[in-house]
Design a protein around this motif. Structure first.
Motif, PDB file in Angstrom:
ATOM      1  N   GLU A 196      39.467  35.235  30.686  1.00  0.00           N
ATOM      2  CA  GLU A 196      40.019  36.293  29.835  1.00  0.00           C
ATOM      3  C   GLU A 196      41.272  36.904  30.449  1.00  0.00           C
ATOM      4  OE1 GLU A 196      38.595  40.479  27.700  1.00  0.00           O
ATOM      5  OE2 GLU A 196      37.188  39.305  28.903  1.00  0.00           O
ATOM      6  N   LEU A 197      41.254  37.059  31.782  1.00  0.00           N
ATOM      7  CA  LEU A 197      42.406  37.632  32.486  1.00  0.00           C
ATOM      8  C   LEU A 197      43.209  36.503  33.130  1.00  0.00           C
ATOM      9  CD1 LEU A 197      40.671  40.708  34.180  1.00  0.00           C
ATOM     10  CD2 LEU A 197      42.072  40.693  32.107  1.00  0.00           C
ATOM     11  N   SER A 198      43.660  35.590  32.319  1.00  0.00           N
ATOM     12  CA  SER A 198      44.406  34.441  32.836  1.00  0.00           C
ATOM     13  C   SER A 198      45.801  34.867  33.280  1.00  0.00           C
ATOM     14  CB  SER A 198      44.521  33.362  31.762  1.00  0.00           C
ATOM     15  OG  SER A 198      45.338  33.822  30.689  1.00  0.00           O
ATOM     16  N   GLN A 199      46.414  34.031  34.082  1.00  0.00           N
ATOM     17  CA  GLN A 199      47.775  34.322  34.532  1.00  0.00           C
ATOM     18  C   GLN A 199      48.727  34.418  33.344  1.00  0.00           C
ATOM     19  OE1 GLN A 199      49.382  32.045  37.753  1.00  0.00           O
ATOM     20  NE2 GLN A 199      47.455  31.940  38.884  1.00  0.00           N
ATOM     21  N   GLU A 200      48.510  33.588  32.349  1.00  0.00           N
ATOM     22  CA  GLU A 200      49.381  33.595  31.169  1.00  0.00           C
ATOM     23  C   GLU A 200      49.284  34.922  30.418  1.00  0.00           C
ATOM     24  OE1 GLU A 200      47.250  31.219  31.957  1.00  0.00           O
ATOM     25  OE2 GLU A 200      48.647  29.635  32.564  1.00  0.00           O
ATOM     26  N   VAL A 201      48.058  35.415  30.252  1.00  0.00           N
ATOM     27  CA  VAL A 201      47.861  36.680  29.535  1.00  0.00           C
ATOM     28  C   VAL A 201      48.496  37.836  30.301  1.00  0.00           C
ATOM     29  CG1 VAL A 201      46.122  38.376  28.827  1.00  0.00           C
ATOM     30  CG2 VAL A 201      45.785  35.948  28.317  1.00  0.00           C
ATOM     31  N   ILE A 202      48.279  37.865  31.616  1.00  0.00           N
ATOM     32  CA  ILE A 202      48.829  38.947  32.433  1.00  0.00           C
ATOM     33  C   ILE A 202      50.356  38.892  32.439  1.00  0.00           C
ATOM     34  CG2 ILE A 202      48.979  39.872  34.777  1.00  0.00           C
ATOM     35  CD1 ILE A 202      46.073  38.890  35.178  1.00  0.00           C
ATOM     36  N   ALA A 203      50.911  37.690  32.593  1.00  0.00           N
ATOM     37  CA  ALA A 203      52.372  37.539  32.617  1.00  0.00           C
ATOM     38  C   ALA A 203      52.985  37.951  31.285  1.00  0.00           C
ATOM     39  CB  ALA A 203      52.740  36.093  32.943  1.00  0.00           C
ATOM     40  N   GLU A 204      52.345  37.575  30.190  1.00  0.00           N
ATOM     41  CA  GLU A 204      52.859  37.926  28.866  1.00  0.00           C
ATOM     42  C   GLU A 204      52.817  39.439  28.647  1.00  0.00           C
ATOM     43  OE1 GLU A 204      51.736  37.162  24.148  1.00  0.00           O
ATOM     44  OE2 GLU A 204      50.910  35.856  25.703  1.00  0.00           O
ATOM     45  N   THR A 205      51.722  40.052  29.071  1.00  0.00           N
ATOM     46  CA  THR A 205      51.594  41.503  28.913  1.00  0.00           C
ATOM     47  C   THR A 205      52.649  42.236  29.729  1.00  0.00           C
ATOM     48  OG1 THR A 205      49.207  41.286  28.564  1.00  0.00           O
ATOM     49  CG2 THR A 205      50.032  43.470  29.168  1.00  0.00           C
ATOM     50  N   GLY A 260      55.204  39.488  40.398  1.00  0.00           N
ATOM     51  CA  GLY A 260      54.964  38.149  39.864  1.00  0.00           C
ATOM     52  C   GLY A 260      54.056  37.307  40.737  1.00  0.00           C
ATOM     53  N   GLU A 261      53.259  37.953  41.586  1.00  0.00           N
ATOM     54  CA  GLU A 261      52.366  37.226  42.510  1.00  0.00           C
ATOM     55  C   GLU A 261      51.016  36.980  41.830  1.00  0.00           C
ATOM     56  OE1 GLU A 261      54.367  39.338  46.464  1.00  0.00           O
ATOM     57  OE2 GLU A 261      52.438  40.034  45.692  1.00  0.00           O
ATOM     58  N   LEU A 262      51.026  36.153  40.819  1.00  0.00           N
ATOM     59  CA  LEU A 262      49.835  35.972  39.992  1.00  0.00           C
ATOM     60  C   LEU A 262      48.781  35.097  40.664  1.00  0.00           C
ATOM     61  CD1 LEU A 262      51.468  35.687  36.454  1.00  0.00           C
ATOM     62  CD2 LEU A 262      50.659  37.708  37.694  1.00  0.00           C
ATOM     63  N   ASP A 263      49.190  34.200  41.550  1.00  0.00           N
ATOM     64  CA  ASP A 263      48.199  33.418  42.298  1.00  0.00           C
ATOM     65  C   ASP A 263      47.381  34.335  43.206  1.00  0.00           C
ATOM     66  OD1 ASP A 263      48.915  30.992  41.180  1.00  0.00           O
ATOM     67  OD2 ASP A 263      50.382  30.525  42.748  1.00  0.00           O
ATOM     68  N   GLU A 264      48.078  35.251  43.889  1.00  0.00           N
ATOM     69  CA  GLU A 264      47.380  36.202  44.759  1.00  0.00           C
ATOM     70  C   GLU A 264      46.476  37.111  43.937  1.00  0.00           C
ATOM     71  OE1 GLU A 264      50.494  35.417  44.830  1.00  0.00           O
ATOM     72  OE2 GLU A 264      51.240  35.180  46.892  1.00  0.00           O
ATOM     73  N   LEU A 265      46.969  37.530  42.776  1.00  0.00           N
ATOM     74  CA  LEU A 265      46.172  38.401  41.913  1.00  0.00           C
ATOM     75  C   LEU A 265      44.914  37.688  41.429  1.00  0.00           C
ATOM     76  CD1 LEU A 265      45.898  41.067  40.330  1.00  0.00           C
ATOM     77  CD2 LEU A 265      47.178  39.980  38.478  1.00  0.00           C
ATOM     78  N   GLU A 266      45.037  36.425  41.093  1.00  0.00           N
ATOM     79  CA  GLU A 266      43.885  35.678  40.577  1.00  0.00           C
ATOM     80  C   GLU A 266      42.738  35.640  41.581  1.00  0.00           C
ATOM     81  OE1 GLU A 266      43.356  31.095  39.740  1.00  0.00           O
ATOM     82  OE2 GLU A 266      44.427  32.043  38.069  1.00  0.00           O
ATOM     83  N   GLN A 267      43.076  35.631  42.865  1.00  0.00           N
ATOM     84  CA  GLN A 267      42.040  35.607  43.896  1.00  0.00           C
ATOM     85  C   GLN A 267      41.231  36.901  43.930  1.00  0.00           C
ATOM     86  OE1 GLN A 267      41.402  32.713  45.511  1.00  0.00           O
ATOM     87  NE2 GLN A 267      43.018  32.002  44.120  1.00  0.00           N
ATOM     88  N   LEU A 268      41.782  37.963  43.364  1.00  0.00           N
ATOM     89  CA  LEU A 268      41.088  39.253  43.343  1.00  0.00           C
ATOM     90  C   LEU A 268      40.218  39.419  42.099  1.00  0.00           C
ATOM     91  CD1 LEU A 268      44.051  41.573  44.452  1.00  0.00           C
ATOM     92  CD2 LEU A 268      42.301  40.511  45.907  1.00  0.00           C
ATOM     93  N   ILE A 269      40.350  38.505  41.152  1.00  0.00           N
ATOM     94  CA  ILE A 269      39.628  38.619  39.885  1.00  0.00           C
ATOM     95  C   ILE A 269      38.282  37.905  39.985  1.00  0.00           C
ATOM     96  CG2 ILE A 269      39.701  38.086  37.418  1.00  0.00           C
ATOM     97  CD1 ILE A 269      42.747  38.165  37.578  1.00  0.00           C
TER      98      ILE A 269
END
Length: 226
Positions: free
Chosen positions: A140-149, A124-133
């Motif tokens: 397109e690869l928003s935190q909401e989309v990734i979390a929902e998937t 659930g470390e989506l802030d850290e993941l966003e820094q890699l995008i």
């Protein structure tokens, strides 16, 4: 007589002890010698592999300088022309005149990066993941989309447990061998083993190790967008 038997018993016991010490010493020495020889052979084999890779790279670039196409080279190596280019290619950046060569990323780095991406998702470390995008892909690869998937994955087969067969392919699909280096965008692929099943994770990675595509699908999903 009793004393003689006692002395004989002591001598026999001491002899057995001496033989045990000798045998144990011999076994230890033999095992250590075998291990040393085996490690020497491993090191020698690795040096031979490294030399062969260097020779292959030099030979491919010589073939290119002599007019051979990437398609011809790929045929000889059993791979597509794109895979051959990504492994051995060398181009000049017109903006600064610097050469961009195959080898900007290793397969091992992309494998580690791919698993790191799903470590972040699973934790659930989506802030850290966003820094890699890549910034252009964050909408397109928003935190909401990734979390929902990922929530859908959790509801179907549970949480992440391990990875299997993490490897790297070119966008066209050809697998890049372990130990190779690559140029440009490639795709890290892994099977994410969960509590009650598995999914395929695919991460498109550019030359600066930024995520430009992310896919979480059933392992038999087809066709694949990248």
């Amino acid at each position: 007589m009793a004393g003689g038997r006692g002395l004989g018993h002591i001598l026999e016991r001491n002899l057995r002890l001496d033989l045990t010490v000798v045998v144990n010493h011999w076994l230890t020495h033999s095992v250590n010698l075998w291990l040393t020889t085996a490690m020497d052979e491993i090191a020698k084999a690795q040096r031979a592999v490294d030399r062969a890779r260097e020779q292959l790279t030099a030979t491919v670039r010589e073939a290119r300088s002599n007019g051979r196409t990437w398609a011809e080279i790929g045929d000889e190596l059993g791979m597509s022309r794109q895979a051959a280019f990504k492994r051995f290619g060398e181009v000049t950046n017109p903006a600064n005149g610097q050469k961009i060569t195959g080898g900007s990323m290793t397969v091992a780095q992309i494998q580690q990066f791919t698993e790191k991406v799903f470590d972040h998702i699973g934790a659930g470390e989506l802030d850290e993941l966003e820094q890699l995008i890549h910034p252009d892909a964050r909408k397109e690869l928003s935190q909401e989309v990734i979390a929902e998937t990922w929530a859908k994955v959790l509801s179907e087969i549970g949480g992440k447990e391990s990875y299997e067969d993490t490897h790297v392919v070119v966008p066209a699909g050809d697998r890049i061998e372990d130990g190779d280096s690559v140029l440009g965008t490639v795709v890290g692929v892994t099977t994410v083993n969960c509590e009650a099943g598995e999914v395929m994770g695919r991460v498109a990675v550019d030359e600066k190790q930024r995520i430009v595509g992310l896919l979480i699908v059933p392992t038999d999903h087809s066709p694949l967008p990248f």
